[in-house]
Design an enzyme around this catalytic site. Structure first.
Site, PDB file in Angstrom:
ATOM      1  N   GLY A 185       0.776  -1.233   0.000  1.00 38.27           N
ATOM      2  CA  GLY A 185       0.000   0.000   0.000  1.00 38.27           C
ATOM      3  C   GLY A 185       0.805   1.279   0.000  1.00 38.27           C
ATOM      4  O   GLY A 185       0.333   2.316   0.472  1.00 38.27           O
TER       5      GLY A 185
ATOM      6  N   ASN B 148       1.486   3.077  -2.604  1.00 38.45           N
ATOM      7  CA  ASN B 148       0.752   4.018  -3.465  1.00 38.45           C
ATOM      8  C   ASN B 148      -0.488   4.531  -2.754  1.00 38.45           C
ATOM      9  O   ASN B 148      -0.790   5.732  -2.802  1.00 38.45           O
ATOM     10  CB  ASN B 148       0.365   3.339  -4.786  1.00 38.45           C
ATOM     11  CG  ASN B 148       1.515   3.280  -5.754  1.00 38.45           C
ATOM     12  OD1 ASN B 148       1.821   4.268  -6.420  1.00 38.45           O
ATOM     13  ND2 ASN B 148       2.190   2.136  -5.820  1.00 38.45           N
TER      14      ASN B 148
ATOM     15  N   LYS C 113     -17.400 -14.256  -8.387  1.00 37.60           N
ATOM     16  CA  LYS C 113     -16.806 -12.921  -8.592  1.00 37.60           C
ATOM     17  C   LYS C 113     -17.917 -11.877  -8.702  1.00 37.60           C
ATOM     18  O   LYS C 113     -17.818 -10.775  -8.164  1.00 37.60           O
ATOM     19  CB  LYS C 113     -15.984 -12.969  -9.883  1.00 37.60           C
ATOM     20  CG  LYS C 113     -15.208 -11.712 -10.203  1.00 37.60           C
ATOM     21  CD  LYS C 113     -14.490 -11.902 -11.535  1.00 37.60           C
ATOM     22  CE  LYS C 113     -13.449 -10.846 -11.767  1.00 37.60           C
ATOM     23  NZ  LYS C 113     -12.095 -11.272 -11.458  1.00 37.60           N
TER      24      LYS C 113
ATOM     25  N   MET D  11      -4.696  -7.265  -6.790  1.00 38.62           N
ATOM     26  CA  MET D  11      -4.239  -8.444  -7.523  1.00 38.62           C
ATOM     27  C   MET D  11      -5.378  -9.298  -8.086  1.00 38.62           C
ATOM     28  O   MET D  11      -5.311 -10.527  -8.063  1.00 38.62           O
ATOM     29  CB  MET D  11      -3.321  -9.296  -6.625  1.00 38.62           C
ATOM     30  CG  MET D  11      -2.090  -8.546  -6.128  1.00 38.62           C
ATOM     31  SD  MET D  11      -1.099  -7.839  -7.470  1.00 38.62           S
ATOM     32  CE  MET D  11      -0.346  -9.334  -8.078  1.00 38.62           C
ATOM     33  N   ARG D  12      -6.421  -8.645  -8.551  1.00 38.32           N
ATOM     34  CA  ARG D  12      -7.523  -9.382  -9.178  1.00 38.32           C
ATOM     35  C   ARG D  12      -7.924  -8.699 -10.472  1.00 38.32           C
ATOM     36  O   ARG D  12      -7.890  -7.466 -10.540  1.00 38.32           O
ATOM     37  CB  ARG D  12      -8.758  -9.369  -8.267  1.00 38.32           C
ATOM     38  CG  ARG D  12      -8.593 -10.271  -7.128  1.00 38.32           C
ATOM     39  CD  ARG D  12      -9.745 -10.269  -6.160  1.00 38.32           C
ATOM     40  NE  ARG D  12      -9.357 -11.175  -5.114  1.00 38.32           N
ATOM     41  CZ  ARG D  12      -9.533 -12.477  -5.153  1.00 38.32           C
ATOM     42  NH1 ARG D  12     -10.187 -13.032  -6.127  1.00 38.32           N
ATOM     43  NH2 ARG D  12      -9.072 -13.255  -4.196  1.00 38.32           N
ATOM     44  N   LEU D  13      -8.325  -9.491 -11.435  1.00 35.40           N
ATOM     45  CA  LEU D  13      -8.863  -8.905 -12.665  1.00 35.40           C
ATOM     46  C   LEU D  13     -10.254  -8.359 -12.363  1.00 35.40           C
ATOM     47  O   LEU D  13     -11.063  -9.024 -11.720  1.00 35.40           O
ATOM     48  CB  LEU D  13      -8.977  -9.976 -13.748  1.00 35.40           C
ATOM     49  CG  LEU D  13      -7.777 -10.169 -14.673  1.00 35.40           C
ATOM     50  CD1 LEU D  13      -8.065 -11.279 -15.674  1.00 35.40           C
ATOM     51  CD2 LEU D  13      -7.434  -8.881 -15.410  1.00 35.40           C
TER      52      LEU D  13
ATOM     53  N   ASN E  65      -5.654   2.116 -13.381  1.00 36.15           N
ATOM     54  CA  ASN E  65      -4.684   1.214 -12.750  1.00 36.15           C
ATOM     55  C   ASN E  65      -3.276   1.745 -12.977  1.00 36.15           C
ATOM     56  O   ASN E  65      -3.010   2.408 -13.981  1.00 36.15           O
ATOM     57  CB  ASN E  65      -4.810  -0.183 -13.380  1.00 36.15           C
ATOM     58  CG  ASN E  65      -3.840  -1.179 -12.754  1.00 36.15           C
ATOM     59  OD1 ASN E  65      -3.685  -1.226 -11.525  1.00 36.15           O
ATOM     60  ND2 ASN E  65      -3.184  -1.982 -13.574  1.00 36.15           N
TER      61      ASN E  65
ATOM     62  N   HIS F 154       0.658   0.411 -13.409  1.00 37.67           N
ATOM     63  CA  HIS F 154       1.426  -0.809 -13.689  1.00 37.67           C
ATOM     64  C   HIS F 154       2.906  -0.437 -13.826  1.00 37.67           C
ATOM     65  O   HIS F 154       3.239   0.518 -14.528  1.00 37.67           O
ATOM     66  CB  HIS F 154       0.917  -1.475 -14.973  1.00 37.67           C
ATOM     67  CG  HIS F 154       1.590  -2.781 -15.238  1.00 37.67           C
ATOM     68  ND1 HIS F 154       1.289  -3.927 -14.539  1.00 37.67           N
ATOM     69  CD2 HIS F 154       2.600  -3.112 -16.098  1.00 37.67           C
ATOM     70  CE1 HIS F 154       2.060  -4.911 -14.964  1.00 37.67           C
ATOM     71  NE2 HIS F 154       2.864  -4.450 -15.912  1.00 37.67           N
TER      72      HIS F 154
HETATM   73  C1  GRF Z   1       3.009  -1.183  -7.646  1.00 38.73           C
HETATM   74  O1  GRF Z   1       4.268  -1.461  -8.172  1.00 38.73           O
HETATM   75  C2  GRF Z   1       1.985  -1.041  -8.749  1.00 38.73           C
HETATM   76  O2  GRF Z   1       2.519  -0.511  -9.910  1.00 38.73           O
HETATM   77  C3  GRF Z   1       1.556  -2.465  -8.957  1.00 38.73           C
HETATM   78  O3  GRF Z   1       1.521  -3.022  -7.669  1.00 38.73           O
HETATM   79  C4  GRF Z   1       2.477  -2.364  -6.847  1.00 38.73           C
HETATM   80  C5  GRF Z   1       1.790  -1.940  -5.587  1.00 38.73           C
HETATM   81  O4  GRF Z   1       2.718  -1.429  -4.673  1.00 38.73           O
HETATM   82  N1  GRF Z   1       0.305  -2.527  -9.668  1.00 38.73           N
HETATM   83  P1  GRF Z   1       2.228  -0.767  -3.309  1.00 38.73           P
HETATM   84  O5  GRF Z   1       1.397  -1.834  -2.592  1.00 38.73           O
HETATM   85  O6  GRF Z   1       1.430   0.432  -3.640  1.00 38.73           O
HETATM   86  O7  GRF Z   1       3.482  -0.456  -2.545  1.00 38.73           O
END
Ligand code: GRF
Length: 189
Positions: free
Chosen positions: A15, A17, A68, A93-95, A110, A112
């Site tokens: 977390g 971000n 889902k 981590m889910r579609l 999202n 990435h």
């Molecule tokens: C990040 O690298 C993001 O780009 C990817 O998952 C990671 C999440 O990191 N989708 P955090 O949990 O925010 O530290």
């Protein structure tokens, strides 16, 4: 808080971000309130961070639902209750499925850790590092049914020529946090 855009962040792990965006919102650096954290891992660090910051959390276990469609319906309900306008995936981590996508069409983004369309899927930083690329990067894109495949909103590239994956990951996070905060600010304008 009246007048601020309400956003939800979806995350499954550390977390960093989430924390950066939530603190930017609290500090007034974006015109938003993080109204909800959605996590599919109640034991994840991100849930602790949300608690410390006093942010409402919907933490669920997919196995407690029959499908889902059912857990996404629960997510939609919580997002609507919190009047969420924009959903930001940050290590979720889910579609995302049809139920969520149709309720928040064009309003799910999202982040990435690669210059898409390169290195889609899991462990993108490791994939790029092991490949030996010298220009790395981060992408923010709209979410659709595909894996890391929706329309690109923003990208930020950077060079790294070293051999230390931990150092590289630290660089990634710094780039991610800034790009995500700036992109959310632009989208909410
Ligand atoms: C990040 O690298 C993001 O780009 C990817 O998952 C990671 C999440 O990191 N989708 P955090 O949990 O925010 O530290």
């Amino acid at each position: 808080m009246a007048g601020k855009h309400k956003i939800a962040i979806f995350a499954s792990g550390t977390g960093s971000n989430f924390e950066a965006i939530a603190k930017a919102a609290i500090g007034g650096r974006i015109d938003a309130e993080v109204a909800l954290l959605v996590s599919d891992r109640p034991s994840a660090r991100v849930c602790e961070v949300a608690k410390e910051l006093g942010i409402e959390t919907f933490a669920f276990c997919a196995k407690d639902y029959d499908s889902k469609q059912e857990y996404e319906a629960a997510i939609v309900e919580r997002c609507q209750m919190a009047e969420v306008e924009l959903i930001c995936l940050a290590g979720y981590m889910r579609l995302v499925g049809e139920t969520l996508l149709s309720a928040y069409e064009g309003k799910i983004i999202n982040i990435h850790p690669s210059l898409l369309p390169a290195f889609k899927g899991k462990d993108a930083i490791k994939q790029a590092f092991n490949y030996g690329v010298k220009v790395f990067g981060v992408t923010i894109h709209y979410v659709d049914m595909s894996l890391d495949g929706g329309q690109i909103i923003a990208q930020q590239a950077f060079n790294y020529n070293g051999y230390d994956i931990n150092e590289l990951e630290t660089m990634f996070h710094a780039v991610e946090h800034t790009l995500y905060i700036n992109t959310i600010r632009e989208i909410l304008k």
